[in-house]
Design an enzyme around this catalytic site. Structure first.
Site, short mmCIF file in Angstrom:
data_model
loop_
_atom_site.label_atom_id
_atom_site.label_comp_id
_atom_site.label_asym_id
_atom_site.label_seq_id
_atom_site.Cartn_x
_atom_site.Cartn_y
_atom_site.Cartn_z
N TRP A 19 67.15 -48.55 70.09
CA TRP A 19 68.47 -47.89 70.05
C TRP A 19 69.22 -48.65 72.04
O TRP A 19 70.70 -48.62 72.34
CB TRP A 19 69.59 -47.44 69.63
CG TRP A 19 68.65 -45.66 70.07
CD1 TRP A 19 68.55 -44.96 71.32
CD2 TRP A 19 67.32 -45.11 69.19
NE1 TRP A 19 67.58 -44.32 70.97
CE2 TRP A 19 66.71 -44.35 70.12
CE3 TRP A 19 67.03 -45.67 68.21
CZ2 TRP A 19 65.55 -43.97 69.78
CZ3 TRP A 19 66.22 -44.41 67.65
CH2 TRP A 19 65.68 -43.92 67.75
N GLU A 32 71.79 -41.46 68.30
CA GLU A 32 72.23 -39.97 68.61
C GLU A 32 72.04 -38.83 67.68
O GLU A 32 71.62 -37.88 67.52
CB GLU A 32 73.16 -39.37 69.66
CG GLU A 32 73.18 -40.81 70.72
CD GLU A 32 71.88 -40.26 71.88
OE1 GLU A 32 71.55 -38.52 71.58
OE2 GLU A 32 71.75 -40.94 72.86
N TYR A 115 76.96 -33.15 74.39
CA TYR A 115 76.14 -34.32 74.59
C TYR A 115 75.42 -35.30 73.76
O TYR A 115 76.20 -36.31 74.42
CB TYR A 115 74.15 -33.20 74.21
CG TYR A 115 73.09 -34.00 74.35
CD1 TYR A 115 72.54 -34.67 75.77
CD2 TYR A 115 73.03 -34.58 72.94
CE1 TYR A 115 71.65 -35.55 76.19
CE2 TYR A 115 71.74 -36.13 72.98
CZ TYR A 115 71.00 -36.20 74.45
OH TYR A 115 69.95 -37.16 75.41
N ASP A 133 70.66 -31.79 78.03
CA ASP A 133 70.79 -31.10 76.39
C ASP A 133 68.79 -30.74 77.91
O ASP A 133 68.40 -30.20 78.65
CB ASP A 133 69.84 -32.09 75.96
CG ASP A 133 68.76 -32.96 76.38
OD1 ASP A 133 68.55 -33.30 77.95
OD2 ASP A 133 67.76 -33.79 75.72
N CYS A 194 53.36 -33.98 87.84
CA CYS A 194 54.48 -34.11 89.24
C CYS A 194 53.66 -35.15 89.66
O CYS A 194 54.76 -36.16 90.79
CB CYS A 194 54.55 -32.77 89.36
SG CYS A 194 54.95 -32.04 88.77
FE1 SF4 Z 1 58.97 -31.50 86.70
FE2 SF4 Z 1 57.13 -32.34 88.11
FE3 SF4 Z 1 59.22 -34.04 88.67
FE4 SF4 Z 1 59.90 -31.10 89.44
S1 SF4 Z 1 58.09 -32.78 90.33
S2 SF4 Z 1 61.35 -32.56 88.85
S3 SF4 Z 1 58.66 -30.44 88.16
S4 SF4 Z 1 57.91 -33.66 87.19
#
Ligand code: SF4
Length: 345
Positions: A19, A32, A115, A133, A194
């Site tokens: 989509w 959705e 949403y 969301d 992260c």
């Molecule tokens: Fe999420 Fe880590 Fe990015 Fe922060 S740094 S928004 S905790 S993935």
């Protein structure tokens, strides 16, 4: 800044979904609604079958409801299919067969909430309505360490306003999809990636090691009990310090050598505790033991006591520590709990 980082990341890492090749509001709407309670992997085949049989609003509006439900079979939550069908008829009857392009009108369709209306308005019509969301709550709450519960009236308002403030008004379609993808692929609920996150440098919970505490929920706040034993260990006018680097509370702060127990192991089991300490530390004399009041954080209760002792840390364990004079301690960032101990010792 945030939107540019997100958009750059999205241009390389976006998920290819059927989509996403279209700006047809009907197809975006169907996708959705399918995804409201269905995982993408399962939803894709249903989407293809549904769109093949009902390629536009008119074909869906004139279909028999039983047939529509048949095409929904296996997806569950059949009210979604009934609402799609009824709304297709509304579009034909009230909007002359044209999918509405006004946010309020989109939201007036049966089964379409904030949403879904924001997703259709932004992706199909490039209107600047931010989607909010579970993924977006998670990303924003971690990014800004927002402690307002996401399931409170105040939280919903705050997150909605923040999302609306952040959205890229020039490309709301790409921005919203980038936010959805970041939440689904990188800022994962239990173990966010992260290191792969384009927002890492701006993320407060990354810097503070607090991602596990977000998002905050009013109804399900469970405080976890933790049991810390700190060793205030002196050796030749110096004390030992360790820098917390793992993704946990107080990441990056300095603390005394710590043993974390799985359960309370206080006075009556002190000899067991000493044996445990003896594996890593060489303790010559214990001067004082101080039990601290419970230290309450938003999601954790730290039960702790401090052992003031004389001794050393033999290698290889010693590599994890630095030694500083007690007077120099003021130059190191330490958790509030250790500050409280130093005040009362
Ligand atoms: Fe999420 Fe880590 Fe990015 Fe922060 S740094 S928004 S905790 S993935």
């Amino acid at each position: 800044m945030i939107s540019q980082l997100l958009l750059d990341w999205f241009s390389v890492h976006r998920r290819e979904l059927p989509w996403r090749d279209t700006s047809d509001p009907y197809k975006i709407w169907v996708s959705e609604i399918i995804l409201q309670q269905t995982r993408i992997a399962q939803g894709i085949s249903y989407y293809f079958r549904f769109i093949e049989r009902f390629p536009d609003v008119k074909s869906l509006a004139v279909a028999n409801e039983d047939e529509v439900l048949k095409y929904w079979q296996g997806l569950g939550y059949y009210s979604r299919a009934r609402n799609l069908h009824a709304s297709a008829q509304t579009i034909v009857n009230d909007f002359n067969g044209e999918f509405p392009s006004d946010f309020k009108q989109i939201k007036s369709l049966k089964g379409v909430g904030d949403y879904t209306a924001a997703a259709i308005a932004s992706i199909a019509f490039k209107l600047p309505y931010a989607v909010v969301d579970g993924n977006v709550y998670r990303v924003l709450s971690r990014l800004f360490e927002i402690n307002t519960p996401i399931d409170s009236v105040q939280g919903k308002k705050e997150f909605f306003e923040l999302a609306q403030e952040l959205i890229d008004k020039r490309t709301p379609d790409l921005y919203n999809q980038a936010m959805m993808d970041l939440g689904a692929m990188v800022c994962l609920p239990s173990t966010p990636l992260c290191m792969d996150c384009p927002l890492q440098s701006l993320c407060q919970s990354y810097h503070n090691g607090s991602y596990a505490e977000y998002p905050v929920k009013e109804k399900k706040i469970k405080q976890r009990d933790r049991y810390f034993v700190y060793l205030f260990l002196h050796h030749q006018e110096k004390i030992y310090l360790h820098r917390r680097s793992e993704k946990d509370i107080w990441a990056g702060l300095y603390e005394f050598p710590l043993i974390e127990l799985n359960a309370p192991l206080w006075e009556e089991d002190f000899s067991i505790l000493l044996k445990m300490l003896g594996k890593e530390f060489s303790i010559a004399e214990i001067k004082k033991v101080t039990a601290m009041p419970n230290h309450v954080l938003s999601h954790q209760i730290i039960h702790s006591f401090f052992i003031d002792a004389v001794g050393t840390i033999p290698s290889p364990s010693s590599a994890k520590y630095i030694t500083v004079s007690e007077d120099d301690l003021a130059n190191y960032a330490i958790p509030r709990l250790i500050e409280l101990y130093l005040d009362r010792k």
